[in-house]
Enzyme design. Structure first.
Site, PDB file in Angstrom:
ATOM      1  N   LYS A  41      14.588  25.078  49.209  1.00 17.05           N
ATOM      2  CA  LYS A  41      14.992  26.074  48.223  1.00 17.05           C
ATOM      3  C   LYS A  41      13.753  26.851  47.812  1.00 17.05           C
ATOM      4  CE  LYS A  41      14.695  26.240  44.251  1.00 17.05           C
ATOM      5  NZ  LYS A  41      13.763  26.954  43.297  1.00 17.05           N
ATOM      6  N   ASN A  71      14.605  38.011  36.777  1.00 17.02           N
ATOM      7  CA  ASN A  71      13.675  37.193  36.004  1.00 17.02           C
ATOM      8  C   ASN A  71      13.731  37.473  34.509  1.00 17.02           C
ATOM      9  OD1 ASN A  71      11.901  35.412  37.822  1.00 17.02           O
ATOM     10  ND2 ASN A  71      12.097  37.304  38.950  1.00 17.02           N
ATOM     11  N   THR A  76       5.537  27.830  46.467  1.00 14.05           N
ATOM     12  CA  THR A  76       6.375  27.367  45.366  1.00 14.05           C
ATOM     13  C   THR A  76       7.814  27.174  45.806  1.00 14.05           C
ATOM     14  OG1 THR A  76       4.973  28.634  43.965  1.00 14.05           O
ATOM     15  CG2 THR A  76       7.007  27.833  43.001  1.00 14.05           C
ATOM     16  N   GLU A  81      13.367  36.919  45.335  1.00 15.20           N
ATOM     17  CA  GLU A  81      14.267  37.483  44.326  1.00 15.20           C
ATOM     18  C   GLU A  81      14.276  39.013  44.373  1.00 15.20           C
ATOM     19  OE1 GLU A  81      14.099  33.889  41.043  1.00 15.20           O
ATOM     20  OE2 GLU A  81      12.632  35.511  40.936  1.00 15.20           O
TER      21      GLU A  81
END
Length: 401
Positions: free
Chosen positions: A176, A396, A187, A273
């Site tokens: 993920k 975000n 990350t 994203e």
């Protein structure tokens, strides 16, 4: 090498399941369990962030044992910056899973991802674990991959096999990652398994090298998380001859592991994203690979460069500026830049509007390459990154709501 279906459960002896435990809102899957039917050798690589989540602390301790049976991971809550209670909750998660599986808590590794700073809803996890363990099955890799997603928009799973030591060996994995993506143990979470018979020291060395060449080459937004980890279980069911360091078998296993890791890493980068572009950025002609990688990371995390890519604008001046602040030795009039196969800078000088328009056309594709030649040596580094879109801000800005 052959790509096979099933992700992590394509590996013989690996079971998995995922379920909605109520950690996240609605009926979204948020708790995953991966189990090796046989005790496995364990290797891991973790975040270099100095602020670390409780599961990272627990798993680092378990890695000293070198053996394991299961990985339990939740999404929706990072269990980071939660103090002593957060660590006690991790210990309890391992104990609950161990009880459901009839194994030692020391054999259970833990992963968490999601919002930082909130206590885990342990009552929900405790109620869910017996149900989750009962649902383990040989085709559960996709469920597990779904259950570790946060802002991800796509499943990330892959498996491949090759002949090693006279036997077919499989490596499979799930991952993920969508936001807070930056090298330094990029990350994300990635859970891998293999049926290879491989000593712990060899597996750890191979995993670290594979991570460096894959997950650590996807600079998306410059943020390194508190929860990064890559874990690998090797249960030995392939019954190949044990892989020795430096052997031909070790090189084939390394190639197989890196293939799986790089496939997952590219999936993470592409799912950045709000991303609309996936960019393969090559820095060539550097004096050292470290110099090449520093330049590549500086370009790839430049907000100005990334917004230009979003706007399909070959604004090479932003790339030049990023090169200049990367902190490595450069000679300005040796630099060349290409977008796709279109040269836009030669000897540090732009080649004019007509070639920039050709480059703009290349950048309309969802995937394209950018090559920077520093003209100083033979070292090369390649990273995969994305553009920076308005959607990134929206995602975000409302992450916790």
């Amino acid at each position: 090498m052959t790509v096979v279906t099933g992700g992590i459960t394509a590996v013989p002896g690996i079971l998995a399941a995922g379920m909605a435990a109520g950690i996240k809102k609605g009926d979204t899957l948020d708790l995953a369990l991966i189990v090796s039917e046989k005790e496995a050798v364990v290797a891991g690589v973790f975040t270099t962030n100095k602020v670390v989540a409780a599961p990272v602390v627990w798993d680092r301790q378990r890695l000293r044992r070198g053996k394991g049976r299961a990985i339990l991971a939740n999404s929706g809550n990072a269990n980071a910056c939660t103090g002593r209670q957060g660590y006690l909750d991790t210990v309890k998660m391992a104990a609950l899973a161990a009880k459901a599986l009839d194994v030692s808590p020391e054999a259970v590794l833990i992963g968490s991802t999601g919002v930082i700073g909130k206590p885990l809803p342990m009552d929900k996890i405790e109620a869910a674990l017996p149900i989750l363990a009962a649902r383990l099955h040989r085709n559960g890799g996709e469920e597990a991959a779904q259950a570790i997603m946060t802002t991800d928009t796509t499943l990330k799973m892959v498996a491949a096999s090759d002949m090693i030591g006279g036997r077919p060996v499989t490596v499979g994995g799930i991952a993920k990652g969508s936001g807070m993506i930056h090298p330094n143990m990029a990350t994300m979470l990635a859970f891998l398994a293999t049926d290879a018979q491989v000593p712990r020291q060899v597996l750890q060395r191979c995993l670290r090298q594979a991570t460096e060449r894959s997950f650590n080459r996807i600079p998306v937004d410059g943020d390194t998380s508190t929860n990064d980890m890559v874990l690998c279980l090797a249960n030995g069911l392939a019954a190949n001859r044990p892989i020795k360091p430096g052997s031909a078998d070790a090189r084939r296993f390394q190639a197989l592991l890196e293939h799986v890791c790089l496939d997952l890493a590219k999936k993470i980068a592409w799912d950045g994203e709000g991303a609309t572009k996936l960019v393969e950025l090559s820095v060539t002609g550097a004096r050292t690979e470290q110099d090449a990688l520093r330049v590549a990371n500086t370009i790839a995390t430049s907000s100005l460069v990334k917004t230009a890519w979003f706007g399909e604008d070959a604004n090479w001046g932003r790339i030049m500026a990023a090169i200049g602040r990367a902190g490595v030795r450069i000679v300005e009039d040796q630099i060349a830049i290409r977008v796709g196969h279109v040269p836009i800078v030669r000897r540090g000088i732009g080649l004019g509007q007509s070639v920039e328009e050709q480059a703009n056309a290349v950048m309309k594709a969802r995937e394209f390459t950018v090559t920077v030649d520093l003209g100083l040596g033979n070292a090369v580094a390649i990273v995969w990154t994305t553009d920076l879109s308005t959607e990134y801000i929206k995602i975000n800005a409302s992450y916790r709501s």
